[in-house]
Design a protein around this motif. Structure first.
Motif, PDB file in Angstrom:
ATOM      1  N   LYS A  57      12.489  -6.415 -11.029  1.00 55.96           N
ATOM      2  CA  LYS A  57      13.758  -6.325 -10.305  1.00 55.96           C
ATOM      3  C   LYS A  57      14.810  -7.228 -10.928  1.00 55.96           C
ATOM      4  N   ALA A  58      14.418  -8.439 -11.289  1.00 55.65           N
ATOM      5  CA  ALA A  58      15.355  -9.384 -11.893  1.00 55.65           C
ATOM      6  C   ALA A  58      15.884  -8.883 -13.232  1.00 55.65           C
ATOM      7  N   MET A  59      15.085  -8.055 -13.914  1.00 54.28           N
ATOM      8  CA  MET A  59      15.497  -7.505 -15.211  1.00 54.28           C
ATOM      9  C   MET A  59      16.299  -6.218 -15.048  1.00 54.28           C
ATOM     10  N   GLY A  60      16.556  -5.834 -13.806  1.00 53.03           N
ATOM     11  CA  GLY A  60      17.361  -4.647 -13.544  1.00 53.03           C
ATOM     12  C   GLY A  60      16.623  -3.346 -13.768  1.00 53.03           C
ATOM     13  N   VAL A  61      15.291  -3.394 -13.664  1.00 47.55           N
ATOM     14  CA  VAL A  61      14.460  -2.209 -13.912  1.00 47.55           C
ATOM     15  C   VAL A  61      13.818  -1.743 -12.605  1.00 47.55           C
ATOM     16  N   THR A  62      13.866  -0.444 -12.364  1.00 43.69           N
ATOM     17  CA  THR A  62      13.236   0.144 -11.185  1.00 43.69           C
ATOM     18  C   THR A  62      11.804   0.521 -11.514  1.00 43.69           C
ATOM     19  N   LEU A  63      10.868  -0.026 -10.770  1.00 42.46           N
ATOM     20  CA  LEU A  63       9.449   0.275 -10.946  1.00 42.46           C
ATOM     21  C   LEU A  63       9.034   1.325  -9.925  1.00 42.46           C
ATOM     22  N   VAL A  64       8.398   2.404 -10.397  1.00 48.42           N
ATOM     23  CA  VAL A  64       7.997   3.509  -9.539  1.00 48.42           C
ATOM     24  C   VAL A  64       6.570   3.916  -9.880  1.00 48.42           C
ATOM     25  N   ALA A  65       5.736   4.075  -8.859  1.00 47.50           N
ATOM     26  CA  ALA A  65       4.381   4.590  -9.042  1.00 47.50           C
ATOM     27  C   ALA A  65       4.323   6.032  -8.571  1.00 47.50           C
ATOM     28  N   LEU A  66       3.556   6.869  -9.274  1.00 52.29           N
ATOM     29  CA  LEU A  66       3.419   8.276  -8.923  1.00 52.29           C
ATOM     30  C   LEU A  66       1.946   8.638  -8.833  1.00 52.29           C
ATOM     31  N   THR A  67       1.611   9.479  -7.860  1.00 55.22           N
ATOM     32  CA  THR A  67       0.233   9.864  -7.602  1.00 55.22           C
ATOM     33  C   THR A  67       0.217  11.252  -6.971  1.00 55.22           C
ATOM     34  N   PRO A  68      -0.878  12.006  -7.139  1.00 53.72           N
ATOM     35  CA  PRO A  68      -0.959  13.305  -6.459  1.00 53.72           C
ATOM     36  C   PRO A  68      -1.253  13.180  -4.968  1.00 53.72           C
ATOM     37  N   GLU A  69      -1.545  11.987  -4.479  1.00 53.42           N
ATOM     38  CA  GLU A  69      -1.878  11.834  -3.065  1.00 53.42           C
ATOM     39  C   GLU A  69      -0.663  12.108  -2.178  1.00 53.42           C
ATOM     40  N   LEU A  70      -0.918  12.722  -1.027  1.00 56.38           N
ATOM     41  CA  LEU A  70       0.130  13.026  -0.065  1.00 56.38           C
ATOM     42  C   LEU A  70       0.720  11.733   0.510  1.00 56.38           C
ATOM     43  N   PRO A  71       1.907  11.810   1.142  1.00 55.45           N
ATOM     44  CA  PRO A  71       2.566  10.592   1.628  1.00 55.45           C
ATOM     45  C   PRO A  71       1.715   9.696   2.520  1.00 55.45           C
ATOM     46  N   ASN A  72       0.806  10.258   3.317  1.00 57.40           N
ATOM     47  CA  ASN A  72      -0.019   9.366   4.144  1.00 57.40           C
ATOM     48  C   ASN A  72      -0.913   8.490   3.264  1.00 57.40           C
ATOM     49  N   GLY A  73      -1.336   9.026   2.121  1.00 57.82           N
ATOM     50  CA  GLY A  73      -2.130   8.242   1.176  1.00 57.82           C
ATOM     51  C   GLY A  73      -1.292   7.206   0.450  1.00 57.82           C
ATOM     52  N   THR A  74      -0.074   7.568   0.074  1.00 51.33           N
ATOM     53  CA  THR A  74       0.794   6.603  -0.608  1.00 51.33           C
ATOM     54  C   THR A  74       1.215   5.496   0.344  1.00 51.33           C
ATOM     55  N   LEU A  75       1.349   5.822   1.626  1.00 51.92           N
ATOM     56  CA  LEU A  75       1.665   4.796   2.618  1.00 51.92           C
ATOM     57  C   LEU A  75       0.511   3.808   2.739  1.00 51.92           C
ATOM     58  N   THR A  76      -0.719   4.338   2.709  1.00 47.57           N
ATOM     59  CA  THR A  76      -1.891   3.459   2.750  1.00 47.57           C
ATOM     60  C   THR A  76      -1.899   2.518   1.556  1.00 47.57           C
ATOM     61  N   MET A  77      -1.634   3.046   0.372  1.00 42.65           N
ATOM     62  CA  MET A  77      -1.582   2.227  -0.837  1.00 42.65           C
ATOM     63  C   MET A  77      -0.489   1.165  -0.707  1.00 42.65           C
ATOM     64  N   THR A  78       0.686   1.568  -0.246  1.00 37.00           N
ATOM     65  CA  THR A  78       1.813   0.648  -0.115  1.00 37.00           C
ATOM     66  C   THR A  78       1.497  -0.486   0.847  1.00 37.00           C
ATOM     67  N   GLU A  79       0.922  -0.142   1.992  1.00 36.94           N
ATOM     68  CA  GLU A  79       0.635  -1.152   3.005  1.00 36.94           C
ATOM     69  C   GLU A  79      -0.532  -2.050   2.607  1.00 36.94           C
ATOM     70  N   LYS A  80      -1.599  -1.441   2.090  1.00 35.19           N
ATOM     71  CA  LYS A  80      -2.803  -2.213   1.756  1.00 35.19           C
ATOM     72  C   LYS A  80      -2.519  -3.255   0.685  1.00 35.19           C
ATOM     73  N   HIS A  81      -1.686  -2.892  -0.280  1.00 35.72           N
ATOM     74  CA  HIS A  81      -1.411  -3.792  -1.394  1.00 35.72           C
ATOM     75  C   HIS A  81      -0.028  -4.431  -1.308  1.00 35.72           C
ATOM     76  N   GLN A  82       0.645  -4.222  -0.170  1.00 39.02           N
ATOM     77  CA  GLN A  82       1.953  -4.829   0.091  1.00 39.02           C
ATOM     78  C   GLN A  82       2.903  -4.626  -1.086  1.00 39.02           C
ATOM     79  N   LEU A  83       3.035  -3.370  -1.497  1.00 40.65           N
ATOM     80  CA  LEU A  83       3.843  -3.040  -2.659  1.00 40.65           C
ATOM     81  C   LEU A  83       5.336  -3.088  -2.323  1.00 40.65           C
ATOM     82  N   ASP A  84       6.096  -3.705  -3.218  1.00 39.06           N
ATOM     83  CA  ASP A  84       7.544  -3.795  -3.055  1.00 39.06           C
ATOM     84  C   ASP A  84       8.281  -2.764  -3.905  1.00 39.06           C
ATOM     85  N   PHE A  85       7.561  -1.800  -4.432  1.00 40.65           N
ATOM     86  CA  PHE A  85       8.187  -0.751  -5.228  1.00 40.65           C
ATOM     87  C   PHE A  85       7.794   0.610  -4.668  1.00 40.65           C
TER      88      PHE A  85
END
Length: 214
Positions: free
Chosen positions: A101-129
């Motif tokens: 973020k400080a370098m002005g770069v947007t970090l994005v992860a992509l996966t075939p999992e449906l949004p409920n799965g990506t929400l689990t990943m985001t919450e479990k690992h406290q992802l800020d991207f």
């Protein structure tokens, strides 16, 4: 900060020592077959990155043009929250999220999992991207990084409760290579890490070095 390589090796070593042969043999065989993956179609440095419109973890559409308007992007693909190597990789990127973020770069992860799965990943690992759903691997396919897993792995996935048809919304049994790309603000691919062997991942520190060279 700690590199992810030793963590990945430790997980694989534990699997090699402790998994029963009925599980270990087909998994090792399928992993070995990845050496035959046709890498000729993988997107290359200097090529234009295809645009995308994908849903985030709460079902909101995110488009690449809007992200690029903010500056360069790093796209990193993972197979699913069921994959321990992917979890290590995502946690690794999270440790450096503030630096991206400080370098002005947007970090994005992509996966075939449906949004409920990506929400689990985001919450479990406290992802800020952002974690986006690449439904049916359609976007990964444009980049040449889709792998169809061998059918003899299906019983093993079922044994461990990894219901990919439910997680991904299809029965294709396909996953993306865990590739990572740096894309500049004009949409040109500047760096690509696309290693078929899913035990190996790019170090987040290496990606930060890519950005330094923009």
């Amino acid at each position: 900060m700690t590199a992810i390589g030793p963590q990945l090796s430790a997980v694989f070593d534990g699997f090699s020592k402790n998994a029963p042969e009925v599980v270990k043999n087909p998994i090792n065989s399928s992993r070995a077959s990845l050496s035959d993956f046709d890498a000729s179609g993988i997107i290359k440095v200097g090529e234009k990155m295809p645009d995308f419109k994908l849903q985030n973890a709460v079902g909101k559409e995110v488009d690449s043009a809007s992200l690029r308007a903010k500056g360069p992007m790093v796209l990193t693909f993972y197979r699913g929250e069921w994959c321990p190597f992917c979890n290590i990789a995502m946690s690794g990127f999270q440790k450096y999220a503030s630096e991206f973020k400080a370098m002005g770069v947007t970090l994005v992860a992509l996966t075939p999992e449906l949004p409920n799965g990506t929400l689990t990943m985001t919450e479990k690992h406290q992802l800020d991207f952002a974690v986006l759903t690449d439904a049916h691997n359609e976007y990964a396919r444009k980049l040449g990084i889709v792998w169809k897993m061998p059918e003899n792995l299906r019983p093993i996935f079922e044994k461990f409760g990894h219901d990919l048809p439910k997680r991904n919304g299809d029965d294709s049994f396909e996953v993306p290579l865990p590739a990572t790309l740096l894309v500049d603000k004009d949409g040109i691919v500047r760096n690509v890490y696309a290693e078929p062997d899913y035990v190996k991942r790019v170090e987040p520190q290496t990606v930060l070095e890519w950005i330094d060279q923009l």
